[in-house]
Design a protein around this motif. Structure first.
Motif, PDB file in Angstrom:
ATOM      1  N   UNK A 100     -32.972  -3.426  46.851  1.00 33.29           N
ATOM      2  CA  UNK A 100     -33.023  -2.098  46.628  1.00 33.29           C
ATOM      3  C   UNK A 100     -34.011  -1.757  45.552  1.00 33.29           C
ATOM      4  N   UNK A 101     -34.939  -0.835  45.857  1.00 31.31           N
ATOM      5  CA  UNK A 101     -36.090  -0.711  44.907  1.00 31.31           C
ATOM      6  C   UNK A 101     -36.073   0.634  44.204  1.00 31.31           C
ATOM      7  N   UNK A 102     -36.074   0.686  43.017  1.00 26.31           N
ATOM      8  CA  UNK A 102     -36.349   1.974  42.224  1.00 26.31           C
ATOM      9  C   UNK A 102     -37.655   1.986  41.641  1.00 26.31           C
ATOM     10  N   UNK A 103     -38.319   2.610  42.155  1.00 24.88           N
ATOM     11  CA  UNK A 103     -39.825   2.558  41.497  1.00 24.88           C
ATOM     12  C   UNK A 103     -39.942   3.399  40.309  1.00 24.88           C
ATOM     13  N   UNK A 104     -41.159   3.346  39.440  1.00 27.74           N
ATOM     14  CA  UNK A 104     -41.410   4.331  38.452  1.00 27.74           C
ATOM     15  C   UNK A 104     -43.085   4.361  38.777  1.00 27.74           C
ATOM     16  N   UNK A 105     -43.572   5.567  38.669  1.00 29.44           N
ATOM     17  CA  UNK A 105     -44.856   5.764  38.970  1.00 29.44           C
ATOM     18  C   UNK A 105     -45.514   7.058  37.889  1.00 29.44           C
ATOM     19  N   UNK A 127     -44.947  13.605  33.643  1.00 28.28           N
ATOM     20  CA  UNK A 127     -45.919  13.071  34.199  1.00 28.28           C
ATOM     21  C   UNK A 127     -45.691  11.538  34.863  1.00 28.28           C
ATOM     22  N   UNK A 128     -44.264  11.383  34.612  1.00 30.19           N
ATOM     23  CA  UNK A 128     -43.722  10.158  35.241  1.00 30.19           C
ATOM     24  C   UNK A 128     -42.705  10.670  36.347  1.00 30.19           C
TER      25      UNK A 128
END
Length: 506
Positions: A100-105, A127-128
């Motif tokens: 399970x991947x929780x991205x932050x961009x 902005x995130x």
């Protein structure tokens, strides 16, 4: 007509089906039971997710267990305004390698909402973009063991991310501040007229509505399995015993009512005795805090955060709280030392939760998995001292009862995984006066508001919290463990939530 034996058999089958429906078929049989590290008894798997199916989506309605949010992150602090991200369900997915991947961009999100003070529509931009996944009002449990295999996001020496794995009582929904106001983090079942205004669902209530039980104090209780504090402290942090440096994991019980007077000072361990000078006057007075807390290994009681005062709200906040409704909440917890490997390979963290009066909370950590040259996965267990598990923190119920009359949480609770980005967590403490205090990595004027390297790290597009698996186990023998019985469900008869949630939808 069925015989009593047949009826009991059918009821047992129904109960088994109801429990096993939450179990991932990919969970190996060998991992469907576990032994308590506290009492040695056998616990049985009641829920698991191995995340082995790739490309799962978690937008509201897509998954039977989880929901990923599409909304801003409301602050529940009295000051507010710290959240810098927008939660988007597209940031949460499963990968071909079973994570399970929780991205932050870095990506702008703008939305319009009604400003209740100005009585007009206003536009806000963050902005995130990041992710939160939760099992609210789907899968809840009360008591047992939860294990999570996790790879932490970002770099260990760069502060600014706030990943967390936690449990919240089903009466409140994380990030929906109106649902937790004067419910978070109450775990108090006594009638105290002086506290009644501060606790929305009080044991003083003689005739509760919305399906609640009368004369039962309730709350949106919080148990933090892990919150990451990353960064570079340049050595041991002050007042940590044993010495702890960044990065570390916070292991915490948030609880109310909190200790109101003579609290420990932030940045120092609680003073437990009275020292007198030669003149006979006290130079340091014993402070009020919880006794009989136990830490072990590379873990220290947390001297930097003892809780939150939820004072009267200010103009412009999304909820209202009067002076009579203000209260102190306590953070009873510890700091566990982390290292670079926690950001590279999966590590297992375990919480054993014996709920209610007579119960206890115990946090354990396990070492990382490794793969040999043949591709075989094996466990590198222990903390370097020959132990398989490290018993990082123990909180007994009687410590809460003796201090404030509160108790180990007994609320049906759901699981939350998320990464927040907040100017109040692991961001620079002393920003120069000339700094505009803006938070846009693409604006050169804002660089002074971030830790060195943070924006460069975010610009890689590779920042992600990764969960290899989550498993929940419970005891079938109430006499084998302390505390109250274990159960699965978000709306148990003893602690109902369904009608209350429906009555306060918005």
């Amino acid at each position: 007509m069925k015989s009593p034996a047949t009826t009991l058999s059918l009821l047992s089958s129904v109960a088994t089906m109801a429990t096993s429906s939450w179990i991932d078929e990919d969970t190996p049989e060998a991992l469907r039971t576990t032994k308590s590290l506290v009492d040695g008894s056998t616990y049985h798997l009641v829920m698991s997710d191995e995340f082995n199916v790739p490309d799962r989506t978690f937008t509201d309605g897509h998954d039977p267990t989880w929901t990923a949010l599409d909304k801003s992150d409301d602050d529940y602090s009295a000051s507010g305004g710290g959240s810098l991200h927008f939660y988007n369900s597209s940031m949460v997915s499963t990968t071909p390698d079973g994570m399970l991947t929780i991205q932050s961009i870095l990506e702008d999100t703008s939305w319009t909402h009604l400003d209740l003070v100005k009585k007009e529509q206003v536009t806000k931009t963050t902005h995130f973009k990041s992710g939160m996944i939760q099992s609210w009002n789907k899968f809840c449990f009360t008591g047992g063991i939860i294990e999570v295999d996790v790879i932490l996001p970002g770099e260990p020496d760069i502060g600014g991310l706030w990943p967390a794995m936690w449990l919240l009582g089903n009466l409140g929904r994380a990030t929906y501040e109106a649902s937790t106001n004067n419910l978070w983090p109450w775990s108090y079942d006594k009638c105290d007229r002086k506290k009644q205004d501060s606790q929305s669902i009080s044991a003083c209530n003689k005739a509760n509505h919305f399906g609640l039980n009368k004369e039962q104090g309730r709350g949106a209780t919080e148990i933090d399995i892990l919150e990451l504090m990353a960064g570079d402290s340049g050595g041991a942090l002050p007042a940590t015993e044993p010495p702890i440096m960044l990065p570390y994991a916070d292991l915490t019980l948030q609880v109310a009512p909190g200790i109101a007077e003579n609290r420990p000072q932030s940045g120092s361990q609680p003073v437990r005795s009275v020292d007198h000078s030669h003149s006979g006057y006290a130079t340091s007075v014993a402070e009020n805090w919880y006794d009989n807390l136990t830490v072990a290994g590379n873990t220290s009681l947390n001297p930097f955060f003892y809780g939150t005062y939820l004072g009267p709200t200010k103009k412009g906040e999304p909820v209202t709280r009067s002076k009579k409704q203000a209260f102190q909440a306590d953070a009873v917890g510890a700091m566990k030392q982390l290292g670079p490997e926690h950001f590279k390979t999966p590590h297992t963290f375990r919480l054993e939760w014996q709920p209610g009066r007579g119960g206890r909370l115990d946090w354990f950590s396990k070492s990382y998995k490794k793969v040999d040259e043949n591709g075989t996965v094996f466990h590198m267990e222990g903390d370097g001292k020959g132990q398989d598990w490290e018993h990082s923190l123990h909180i007994p119920d009687f410590a809460l009862d003796e201090a404030m009359g509160s108790k180990i949480p007994e609320e049906p609770s759901y699981v939350i995984f998320n990464t927040a980005i907040s100017s109040t967590w692991a961001f620079p403490y002393n920003v120069p006066d000339w700094c505009p205090k803006c938070y846009d990595c693409y604006n050169p004027k804002c660089q002074c508001s971030f830790n060195p390297g943070f924006c460069a790290m975010m610009k890689t597009g590779k920042v992600a919290l990764k969960i290899d698996s989550v498993r929940v186990y419970q005891s079938r023998d109430d006499d084998a463990h302390s505390g109250q019985p274990h159960s699965v469900g978000c709306d148990p008869v003893e602690f109902p939530t369904r009608e209350y949630i429906k009555g306060f939808e918005y």
